[in-house]
Scaffold this active site. Structure first.
Site, PDB file in Angstrom:
ATOM      1  N   THR A 135       1.209  -1.526  -0.100  1.00 56.12           N
ATOM      2  CA  THR A 135      -0.563   0.190  -0.014  1.00 56.12           C
ATOM      3  C   THR A 135       0.883   1.819  -0.011  1.00 56.12           C
ATOM      4  O   THR A 135       1.763   1.286   0.470  1.00 56.12           O
ATOM      5  CB  THR A 135      -0.660   0.512   1.180  1.00 56.12           C
ATOM      6  OG1 THR A 135      -1.328   1.452   1.722  1.00 56.12           O
ATOM      7  CG2 THR A 135      -0.039   0.167   3.007  1.00 56.12           C
ATOM      8  N   ASP A 136      -0.004   1.937  -0.002  1.00 55.15           N
ATOM      9  CA  ASP A 136       1.269   3.785  -0.276  1.00 55.15           C
ATOM     10  C   ASP A 136       1.057   4.086   1.153  1.00 55.15           C
ATOM     11  O   ASP A 136       1.427   5.057   1.598  1.00 55.15           O
ATOM     12  CB  ASP A 136       0.090   4.609  -1.446  1.00 55.15           C
ATOM     13  CG  ASP A 136      -0.937   5.243  -1.125  1.00 55.15           C
ATOM     14  OD1 ASP A 136      -1.930   4.142   0.109  1.00 55.15           O
ATOM     15  OD2 ASP A 136      -1.380   5.746  -1.654  1.00 55.15           O
ATOM     16  N   GLU A 137       0.320   3.230   2.176  1.00 55.28           N
ATOM     17  CA  GLU A 137       0.079   3.839   3.275  1.00 55.28           C
ATOM     18  C   GLU A 137       1.114   4.148   4.265  1.00 55.28           C
ATOM     19  O   GLU A 137       2.041   5.100   5.278  1.00 55.28           O
ATOM     20  CB  GLU A 137      -1.382   3.463   4.339  1.00 55.28           C
ATOM     21  CG  GLU A 137      -2.085   3.025   3.626  1.00 55.28           C
ATOM     22  CD  GLU A 137      -3.116   3.414   4.909  1.00 55.28           C
ATOM     23  OE1 GLU A 137      -3.657   3.464   5.382  1.00 55.28           O
ATOM     24  OE2 GLU A 137      -4.608   3.282   4.143  1.00 55.28           O
ATOM     25  N   TYR A 161      -2.127  -0.675  10.975  1.00 53.78           N
ATOM     26  CA  TYR A 161      -2.164  -0.877   9.784  1.00 53.78           C
ATOM     27  C   TYR A 161      -0.798  -0.634   8.542  1.00 53.78           C
ATOM     28  O   TYR A 161      -0.420  -1.708   8.038  1.00 53.78           O
ATOM     29  CB  TYR A 161      -3.688  -0.656   8.762  1.00 53.78           C
ATOM     30  CG  TYR A 161      -2.561  -1.005   7.388  1.00 53.78           C
ATOM     31  CD1 TYR A 161      -3.399  -2.296   7.313  1.00 53.78           C
ATOM     32  CD2 TYR A 161      -3.315  -0.135   6.789  1.00 53.78           C
ATOM     33  CE1 TYR A 161      -3.440  -2.638   5.909  1.00 53.78           C
ATOM     34  CE2 TYR A 161      -3.447   0.309   5.329  1.00 53.78           C
ATOM     35  CZ  TYR A 161      -3.369  -1.648   4.135  1.00 53.78           C
ATOM     36  OH  TYR A 161      -3.467  -2.168   3.621  1.00 53.78           O
ATOM     37  N   LYS A 165       2.081  -3.333   7.379  1.00 54.62           N
ATOM     38  CA  LYS A 165       2.407  -3.361   5.630  1.00 54.62           C
ATOM     39  C   LYS A 165       3.723  -3.012   5.969  1.00 54.62           C
ATOM     40  O   LYS A 165       4.814  -4.197   4.558  1.00 54.62           O
ATOM     41  CB  LYS A 165       1.690  -2.526   5.156  1.00 54.62           C
ATOM     42  CG  LYS A 165      -0.017  -3.120   5.350  1.00 54.62           C
ATOM     43  CD  LYS A 165      -0.654  -4.499   4.627  1.00 54.62           C
ATOM     44  CE  LYS A 165      -0.574  -4.495   2.825  1.00 54.62           C
ATOM     45  NZ  LYS A 165      -0.543  -6.298   2.523  1.00 54.62           N
TER      46      LYS A 165
HETATM   47  P1  NAD Z   1      -9.849  -7.323   2.244  1.00 58.10           P
HETATM   48  O1  NAD Z   1      -9.776  -6.684   3.433  1.00 58.10           O
HETATM   49  O2  NAD Z   1     -10.849  -6.986   1.234  1.00 58.10           O
HETATM   50  O3  NAD Z   1      -9.077  -8.864   1.669  1.00 58.10           O
HETATM   51  C1  NAD Z   1      -8.565  -9.278   2.628  1.00 58.10           C
HETATM   52  C2  NAD Z   1      -8.688 -11.192   2.452  1.00 58.10           C
HETATM   53  O4  NAD Z   1      -7.582 -11.751   3.515  1.00 58.10           O
HETATM   54  C3  NAD Z   1      -9.316 -11.301   2.983  1.00 58.10           C
HETATM   55  O5  NAD Z   1     -10.309 -12.316   2.130  1.00 58.10           O
HETATM   56  C4  NAD Z   1      -8.802 -12.053   3.884  1.00 58.10           C
HETATM   57  O6  NAD Z   1     -10.179 -13.429   4.628  1.00 58.10           O
HETATM   58  C5  NAD Z   1      -7.900 -12.702   3.967  1.00 58.10           C
HETATM   59  N1  NAD Z   1      -7.239 -13.148   5.610  1.00 58.10           N
HETATM   60  C6  NAD Z   1      -7.313 -11.909   5.821  1.00 58.10           C
HETATM   61  N2  NAD Z   1      -6.669 -12.866   6.580  1.00 58.10           N
HETATM   62  C7  NAD Z   1      -5.865 -13.546   6.682  1.00 58.10           C
HETATM   63  C8  NAD Z   1      -5.084 -15.041   6.787  1.00 58.10           C
HETATM   64  N3  NAD Z   1      -4.545 -14.610   8.151  1.00 58.10           N
HETATM   65  N4  NAD Z   1      -4.564 -15.534   5.909  1.00 58.10           N
HETATM   66  C9  NAD Z   1      -5.612 -16.250   4.879  1.00 58.10           C
HETATM   67  N5  NAD Z   1      -6.107 -15.017   4.423  1.00 58.10           N
HETATM   68  C10 NAD Z   1      -6.656 -14.193   4.975  1.00 58.10           C
HETATM   69  O7  NAD Z   1      -8.568  -6.255   1.099  1.00 58.10           O
HETATM   70  P2  NAD Z   1      -8.118  -5.391  -0.043  1.00 58.10           P
HETATM   71  O8  NAD Z   1      -8.802  -4.206   0.450  1.00 58.10           O
HETATM   72  O9  NAD Z   1      -8.664  -6.838  -0.817  1.00 58.10           O
HETATM   73  O10 NAD Z   1      -6.540  -5.536   0.638  1.00 58.10           O
HETATM   74  C11 NAD Z   1      -5.830  -7.002   0.024  1.00 58.10           C
HETATM   75  C12 NAD Z   1      -4.307  -7.051  -0.156  1.00 58.10           C
HETATM   76  O11 NAD Z   1      -4.073  -5.149  -1.005  1.00 58.10           O
HETATM   77  C13 NAD Z   1      -4.243  -6.255   1.381  1.00 58.10           C
HETATM   78  O12 NAD Z   1      -2.601  -6.790   1.101  1.00 58.10           O
HETATM   79  C14 NAD Z   1      -4.284  -4.682   1.275  1.00 58.10           C
HETATM   80  O13 NAD Z   1      -3.132  -4.258   2.081  1.00 58.10           O
HETATM   81  C15 NAD Z   1      -3.560  -4.508  -0.067  1.00 58.10           C
HETATM   82  N6  NAD Z   1      -3.627  -3.022  -0.820  1.00 58.10           N
HETATM   83  C16 NAD Z   1      -5.316  -2.816  -0.361  1.00 58.10           C
HETATM   84  C17 NAD Z   1      -5.172  -1.372  -0.980  1.00 58.10           C
HETATM   85  C18 NAD Z   1      -7.002  -1.002  -0.542  1.00 58.10           C
HETATM   86  O14 NAD Z   1      -7.566  -0.104  -1.078  1.00 58.10           O
HETATM   87  N7  NAD Z   1      -7.904  -1.590  -0.432  1.00 58.10           N
HETATM   88  C19 NAD Z   1      -4.749  -0.684  -1.334  1.00 58.10           C
HETATM   89  C20 NAD Z   1      -4.074  -1.277  -1.634  1.00 58.10           C
HETATM   90  C21 NAD Z   1      -2.686  -2.431  -0.827  1.00 58.10           C
HETATM   91  O1  DAU Z   2      -3.775   3.556   0.225  1.00 60.46           O
HETATM   92  C1  DAU Z   2      -4.465   2.308   0.177  1.00 60.46           C
HETATM   93  C2  DAU Z   2      -5.462   2.265   1.492  1.00 60.46           C
HETATM   94  O2  DAU Z   2      -6.360   2.291   1.142  1.00 60.46           O
HETATM   95  C3  DAU Z   2      -5.084   0.688   1.453  1.00 60.46           C
HETATM   96  O3  DAU Z   2      -3.715   0.372   2.196  1.00 60.46           O
HETATM   97  C4  DAU Z   2      -6.341  -0.190   3.110  1.00 60.46           C
HETATM   98  O4  DAU Z   2      -6.334  -1.282   2.695  1.00 60.46           O
HETATM   99  C5  DAU Z   2      -7.856   0.631   2.289  1.00 60.46           C
HETATM  100  O5  DAU Z   2      -8.510   0.672   3.476  1.00 60.46           O
HETATM  101  C6  DAU Z   2      -7.689   2.472   2.289  1.00 60.46           C
HETATM  102  O6  DAU Z   2      -7.357   2.840   3.216  1.00 60.46           O
HETATM  103  P1  DAU Z   2      -7.646   4.541   4.488  1.00 60.46           P
HETATM  104  O7  DAU Z   2      -8.058   4.585   5.262  1.00 60.46           O
HETATM  105  O8  DAU Z   2      -7.646   5.624   3.432  1.00 60.46           O
HETATM  106  O9  DAU Z   2      -9.747   4.200   3.339  1.00 60.46           O
HETATM  107  P2  DAU Z   2     -10.862   4.033   4.224  1.00 60.46           P
HETATM  108  O10 DAU Z   2     -11.966   3.886   3.362  1.00 60.46           O
HETATM  109  O11 DAU Z   2     -11.043   3.786   5.552  1.00 60.46           O
HETATM  110  O12 DAU Z   2     -11.388   6.384   3.762  1.00 60.46           O
HETATM  111  C7  DAU Z   2     -10.750   6.624   2.568  1.00 60.46           C
HETATM  112  C8  DAU Z   2     -11.071   8.052   3.289  1.00 60.46           C
HETATM  113  O13 DAU Z   2     -12.003   8.320   4.168  1.00 60.46           O
HETATM  114  C9  DAU Z   2      -9.801   8.590   4.945  1.00 60.46           C
HETATM  115  O14 DAU Z   2      -9.368  10.017   4.773  1.00 60.46           O
HETATM  116  C10 DAU Z   2     -11.000   8.195   6.011  1.00 60.46           C
HETATM  117  C11 DAU Z   2     -12.576   8.502   5.227  1.00 60.46           C
HETATM  118  N1  DAU Z   2     -13.486   7.794   6.168  1.00 60.46           N
HETATM  119  C12 DAU Z   2     -13.806   6.569   5.672  1.00 60.46           C
HETATM  120  C13 DAU Z   2     -14.756   6.259   6.537  1.00 60.46           C
HETATM  121  C14 DAU Z   2     -14.121   4.565   6.743  1.00 60.46           C
HETATM  122  C15 DAU Z   2     -14.331   8.821   6.429  1.00 60.46           C
HETATM  123  O15 DAU Z   2     -14.387  10.356   6.396  1.00 60.46           O
HETATM  124  N2  DAU Z   2     -15.539   8.522   7.031  1.00 60.46           N
HETATM  125  C16 DAU Z   2     -15.747   6.461   6.895  1.00 60.46           C
HETATM  126  O16 DAU Z   2     -17.023   6.720   6.952  1.00 60.46           O
END
Ligand code: NAD
Ligand code: DAU
Length: 354
Positions: A135-137, A161, A165
């Protein structure tokens, strides 16, 4: 071995989109190992569940005996590692699961992968790939005039988180540097699209707007995220898997920075258009709530390396992607009902109660 990919966390949001995209290639087979936490949903993969090239295994990446057995049985030529605890707010309320899965789990996976890879033939070792999806975080927070994060930006994770990562990224790097494991790491910005669990901003706002519930915007709503359509992220991961330089990291983003409030306004307007109701605009449901502790102000990705070196570019515009996403959530009532029962309600009640 040929074209067999082991995907971890493939029942989650990005992993299931990745599997559905990759399985369209006739030569590819996939084993999906997922623990099925609250975020994992096998229904996402219903359309491929009876395909002989797809196999689902429920299990934990931290279970080394299981990992050993899976690698020994299926002989993958690549691992694409999505499995993680992924929600920042949950990591603030309870970081332990994040350390267990994201750090300890990745370590266990790396150890078993190293043992498997070391025993392969020279040729197989050369072609094997381990793609770590991150992730970019990990880079922390940007000021309004700072340049976007590049691959050489120092790590400065701010939430549990992000720290978990970052730790997993460092382990992956070390396994390449020390043992020569053929790893690649991708660091991507915020994704949106179908199958995202509605604890995250975009699906939460779509469903609350649909139901006429409050739209909880943290702080002043001016935090900026760089949004990428999930299909484009999955295509980028496939590109890195095919053509990435071993040991390298690739930043992935949509060149699409937007403040949260602007996103919520767009969602309100699209829900008003697609699910009209009498009375006021959904914008009236916006409620400013207490800010997330340590809330990163701005993320932005410099994705020029993957564009220049591997030729990947995002295809969707934000306008097309968000319209498609709103439509998907409004049209998939059964999926929504399934994921918003039980523990989801409890999360919403606890997290937004104050
Ligand atoms: P998600 O939470 O939707 O899915 C995570 C999956 O991992 C789930 O199916 C869960 O059951 C499985 N899981 C959790 N713990 C586990 C374990 N111990 N063993 C096996 N499986 C397990 O997450 P996502 O949003 O699809 O993100 C997937 C990956 O991409 C993550 O590594 C996250 O850090 C990264 N990522 C997400 C975003 C985003 O915006 N969602 C952006 C950049 C990177
Ligand atoms: O940047 C990549 C990341 O993006 C991934 O690595 C994470 O897995 C993914 O969850 C996401 O993280 P964020 O914290 O940026 O996403 P989230 O959707 O939780 O929140 C997006 C923005 O919206 C953040 O600034 C917080 C705000 N927010 C979020 C929620 C859930 C609100 O204002 N209200 C809300 O109820």
């Amino acid at each position: 071995m040929q074209n067999m990919i082991l995907v971890t966390g493939g029942a989650g949001f990005i992993g299931s989109n990745f599997i559905l995209q990759r399985i369209q290639e006739q030569a590819t087979s996939i084993v999906n190992l997922d623990k099925l936490t609250y975020a994992g949903n096998p229904h996402n993969l219903e359309t491929v569940s009876s395909d002989s090239r797809y196999k689902f295994v429920q299990g934990d990446i931290g279970d080394r005996a299981l990992m050993r057995q899976l690698l020994g049985t299926h002989h993958p030529c690549a691992i694409v590692h999505f499995a993680a605890e992924s929600h920042v707010d949950r990591s603030i309320r309870g970081p332990e699961d994040f350390v267990r899965t994201n750090i300890d789990g990745t370590f266990a996976l790396l150890e078993e992968t190293r043992a498997y890879w070391s025993a392969l033939s020279d040729e197989q070792r050369k072609s094997f790939r381990f793609v770590h999806v991150s992730t970019d975080e990990v880079y922390g927070s940007l000021g309004p005039d700072d340049p976007p994060f590049s691959e050489s930006t120092p790590y400065a994770p701010n939430s549990p988180y992000a720290a978990s990562k970052a730790a997993s990224d460092h382990l992956v790097r070390a396994y390449h540097h020390t043992y020569g494991l053929p790893t690649l790491t991708t660091n991507c910005s915020n994704n949106y699209g179908r199958f995202q669990f509605p604890e995250k901003l975009i699906p939460l706002m779509i469903l609350n707007a649909r139901d006429g519930k409050a739209l909880p915007v943290y702080g002043d709503g001016q935090n900026v995220r760089d949004w990428l359509y999930v299909e484009d992220h999955c295509a980028a991961i496939a590109t890195v898997l095919r053509r990435g330089r071993l040991g390298d990291t690739y930043n992935i983003g949509g060149w699409n920075e937007k403040p949260n409030l602007e996103i919520v306004h767009m969602i309100c307007d699209l829900v008003d258009e697609m699910a009209p109701r009498a009375g006021n605009s959904r914008r009236d449901l916006i409620t400013f709530v207490k800010d997330r502790p340590g809330h990163d102000r701005r993320y932005a990705m410099d994705a020029r390396k993957i564009e220049r070196e591997l030729g990947w570019r995002p295809k969707a515009t934000f306008e097309s992607g968000i319209r498609e996403t709103v439509r998907w959530y409004l049209e998939n009532e059964a999926w929504v009902r399934d994921v918003t029962s039980g523990s989801y309600r409890q999360w919403v009640a606890t997290h937004y109660s104050g």
